[in-house]
Design a protein around this motif. Structure first.
Motif, PDB file in Angstrom:
ATOM      1  N   VAL A  12       1.343  -1.333  -0.294  1.00  0.00           N
ATOM      2  CA  VAL A  12      -0.192   0.069   0.396  1.00  0.00           C
ATOM      3  C   VAL A  12       1.350   1.080   0.177  1.00  0.00           C
ATOM      4  N   GLN A  13       0.049   2.456  -0.381  1.00  0.00           N
ATOM      5  CA  GLN A  13       0.727   3.889  -0.105  1.00  0.00           C
ATOM      6  C   GLN A  13       0.793   4.390   0.874  1.00  0.00           C
ATOM      7  N   ALA A  14       2.069   5.331   1.728  1.00  0.00           N
ATOM      8  CA  ALA A  14       1.527   5.467   2.365  1.00  0.00           C
ATOM      9  C   ALA A  14       0.489   6.711   3.197  1.00  0.00           C
ATOM     10  N   GLY A  15       0.175   6.455   4.216  1.00  0.00           N
ATOM     11  CA  GLY A  15      -1.237   6.792   4.482  1.00  0.00           C
ATOM     12  C   GLY A  15      -2.419   5.968   4.378  1.00  0.00           C
ATOM     13  N   ALA A  16      -2.396   5.147   3.894  1.00  0.00           N
ATOM     14  CA  ALA A  16      -3.741   3.822   3.837  1.00  0.00           C
ATOM     15  C   ALA A  16      -4.065   2.969   4.293  1.00  0.00           C
ATOM     16  N   SER A  17      -4.836   2.604   4.496  1.00  0.00           N
ATOM     17  CA  SER A  17      -4.919   1.188   5.526  1.00  0.00           C
ATOM     18  C   SER A  17      -4.477  -0.011   5.548  1.00  0.00           C
ATOM     19  N   LEU A  18      -4.705  -0.725   6.603  1.00  0.00           N
ATOM     20  CA  LEU A  18      -4.815  -1.985   5.776  1.00  0.00           C
ATOM     21  C   LEU A  18      -5.420  -2.698   7.410  1.00  0.00           C
ATOM     22  N   ARG A  19      -6.126  -4.002   7.227  1.00  0.00           N
ATOM     23  CA  ARG A  19      -6.810  -4.671   8.147  1.00  0.00           C
ATOM     24  C   ARG A  19      -6.254  -6.481   8.482  1.00  0.00           C
ATOM     25  N   LEU A  20      -4.804  -6.900   9.446  1.00  0.00           N
ATOM     26  CA  LEU A  20      -4.556  -7.655   9.406  1.00  0.00           C
ATOM     27  C   LEU A  20      -5.666  -8.429  10.458  1.00  0.00           C
ATOM     28  N   SER A  21      -5.799  -9.582  10.088  1.00  0.00           N
ATOM     29  CA  SER A  21      -6.838 -11.090  10.826  1.00  0.00           C
ATOM     30  C   SER A  21      -5.311 -12.034  10.697  1.00  0.00           C
ATOM     31  N   CYS A  22      -5.509 -13.162  12.512  1.00  0.00           N
ATOM     32  CA  CYS A  22      -5.552 -14.472  12.201  1.00  0.00           C
ATOM     33  C   CYS A  22      -6.112 -15.577  13.351  1.00  0.00           C
ATOM     34  N   VAL A  23      -6.333 -16.137  12.211  1.00  0.00           N
ATOM     35  CA  VAL A  23      -7.852 -17.430  12.557  1.00  0.00           C
ATOM     36  C   VAL A  23      -6.256 -18.273  13.565  1.00  0.00           C
ATOM     37  N   ALA A  24      -7.252 -19.198  14.992  1.00  0.00           N
ATOM     38  CA  ALA A  24      -6.306 -19.739  15.217  1.00  0.00           C
ATOM     39  C   ALA A  24      -7.200 -21.023  15.453  1.00  0.00           C
ATOM     40  N   SER A  25      -6.650 -22.065  15.360  1.00  0.00           N
ATOM     41  CA  SER A  25      -7.162 -23.633  15.805  1.00  0.00           C
ATOM     42  C   SER A  25      -7.165 -23.903  17.404  1.00  0.00           C
ATOM     43  N   GLY A  26      -7.494 -25.032  17.431  1.00  0.00           N
ATOM     44  CA  GLY A  26      -7.580 -25.338  18.175  1.00  0.00           C
ATOM     45  C   GLY A  26      -9.331 -24.726  19.294  1.00  0.00           C
ATOM     46  N   ARG A  27      -8.541 -25.162  20.742  1.00  0.00           N
ATOM     47  CA  ARG A  27      -9.366 -25.195  21.841  1.00  0.00           C
ATOM     48  C   ARG A  27      -9.584 -24.193  22.676  1.00  0.00           C
ATOM     49  N   ALA A  28     -10.189 -23.018  23.791  1.00  0.00           N
ATOM     50  CA  ALA A  28     -10.376 -22.290  24.653  1.00  0.00           C
ATOM     51  C   ALA A  28      -9.102 -20.987  23.411  1.00  0.00           C
ATOM     52  N   PHE A  29      -9.820 -20.379  22.560  1.00  0.00           N
ATOM     53  CA  PHE A  29      -9.221 -19.191  22.647  1.00  0.00           C
ATOM     54  C   PHE A  29      -9.023 -17.611  23.443  1.00  0.00           C
ATOM     55  N   ASN A  30     -10.550 -18.286  23.924  1.00  0.00           N
ATOM     56  CA  ASN A  30     -10.459 -16.877  24.866  1.00  0.00           C
ATOM     57  C   ASN A  30      -9.618 -17.449  25.775  1.00  0.00           C
ATOM     58  N   ASN A  31      -8.973 -18.400  25.945  1.00  0.00           N
ATOM     59  CA  ASN A  31      -8.888 -18.428  27.597  1.00  0.00           C
ATOM     60  C   ASN A  31      -6.530 -17.074  27.445  1.00  0.00           C
ATOM     61  N   TYR A  32      -6.635 -17.446  26.818  1.00  0.00           N
ATOM     62  CA  TYR A  32      -5.212 -16.090  25.842  1.00  0.00           C
ATOM     63  C   TYR A  32      -5.353 -15.460  25.670  1.00  0.00           C
ATOM     64  N   VAL A  33      -4.483 -14.503  26.128  1.00  0.00           N
ATOM     65  CA  VAL A  33      -3.654 -12.993  25.315  1.00  0.00           C
ATOM     66  C   VAL A  33      -3.478 -13.169  23.824  1.00  0.00           C
ATOM     67  N   MET A  34      -3.168 -12.290  23.088  1.00  0.00           N
ATOM     68  CA  MET A  34      -3.291 -12.952  21.742  1.00  0.00           C
ATOM     69  C   MET A  34      -2.210 -11.372  21.784  1.00  0.00           C
ATOM     70  N   GLY A  35      -1.274 -11.286  20.712  1.00  0.00           N
ATOM     71  CA  GLY A  35      -0.365 -10.569  20.768  1.00  0.00           C
ATOM     72  C   GLY A  35       0.078 -10.196  18.741  1.00  0.00           C
ATOM     73  N   TRP A  36       0.610  -9.484  18.484  1.00  0.00           N
ATOM     74  CA  TRP A  36       0.882  -9.400  16.885  1.00  0.00           C
ATOM     75  C   TRP A  36       2.174  -8.276  17.403  1.00  0.00           C
ATOM     76  N   PHE A  37       3.569  -8.641  16.456  1.00  0.00           N
ATOM     77  CA  PHE A  37       4.381  -8.841  16.221  1.00  0.00           C
ATOM     78  C   PHE A  37       5.095  -8.402  15.068  1.00  0.00           C
ATOM     79  N   ARG A  38       6.068  -7.400  15.165  1.00  0.00           N
ATOM     80  CA  ARG A  38       6.556  -6.991  13.452  1.00  0.00           C
ATOM     81  C   ARG A  38       7.660  -7.036  12.966  1.00  0.00           C
ATOM     82  N   GLN A  39       8.601  -7.499  12.058  1.00  0.00           N
ATOM     83  CA  GLN A  39      10.003  -8.263  11.971  1.00  0.00           C
ATOM     84  C   GLN A  39      10.320  -7.056  10.747  1.00  0.00           C
ATOM     85  N   ALA A  40      11.515  -5.935  10.478  1.00  0.00           N
ATOM     86  CA  ALA A  40      12.067  -5.321   9.498  1.00  0.00           C
ATOM     87  C   ALA A  40      13.056  -5.890   8.831  1.00  0.00           C
TER      88      ALA A  40
END
Length: 124
Positions: A12-40
């Protein structure tokens, strides 16, 4: 076996927007903290955002605060990262990750499962 699968990256160009999604398999998703990291390229992986189990609390790195919003839909085992006002310095591979409840949201060593990453490239 827990799997985390990210999607939504792109070029995308500077100033634009994006929406990332992350789908988890397995059970008890709501028992865990979720985070986003990045690496350049040539840099260490860095914390972006985290959200507690119910979504009641969120945490952000200073570099993204006010521009990025993390959210989750526990019924769909999905965590999102809405990224607005993107800058070239946001260019990186973005990873979602899962950790047990507790502190140290910023510390990648606390996260036990990771996705494969999705590339975000922001042109100037």
């Amino acid at each position: 076996q827990v799997q985390l699968v990210e999607s939504g990256g792109g070029l995308v160009q500077a100033g634009a927007s994006l929406r990332l999604s992350c789908v988890a398999s397995g059970r008890a998703f709501n028992n865990y903290v979720m985070g986003w990291f990045r690496q350049a390229p040539g840099k260490e992986r860095e914390f972006g955002a985290a959200i507690t189990q119910s979504g009641g609390s969120t945490y952000y790195a200073g570099s993204v605060k006010g521009r990025f919003t993390i959210s989750r839909d526990n019924a769909k085992n999905t965590v999102f990262l809405q990224m607005n006002s993107l800058k070239p310095e946001d260019t990186a591979v973005y990873y979602c990750a899962r950790k047990f409840p507790g502190d140290y949201y910023y510390d990648s060593k606390e996260y036990t499962y990771w996705g494969q990453g999705t590339q975000v490239t922001v042109s100037s």
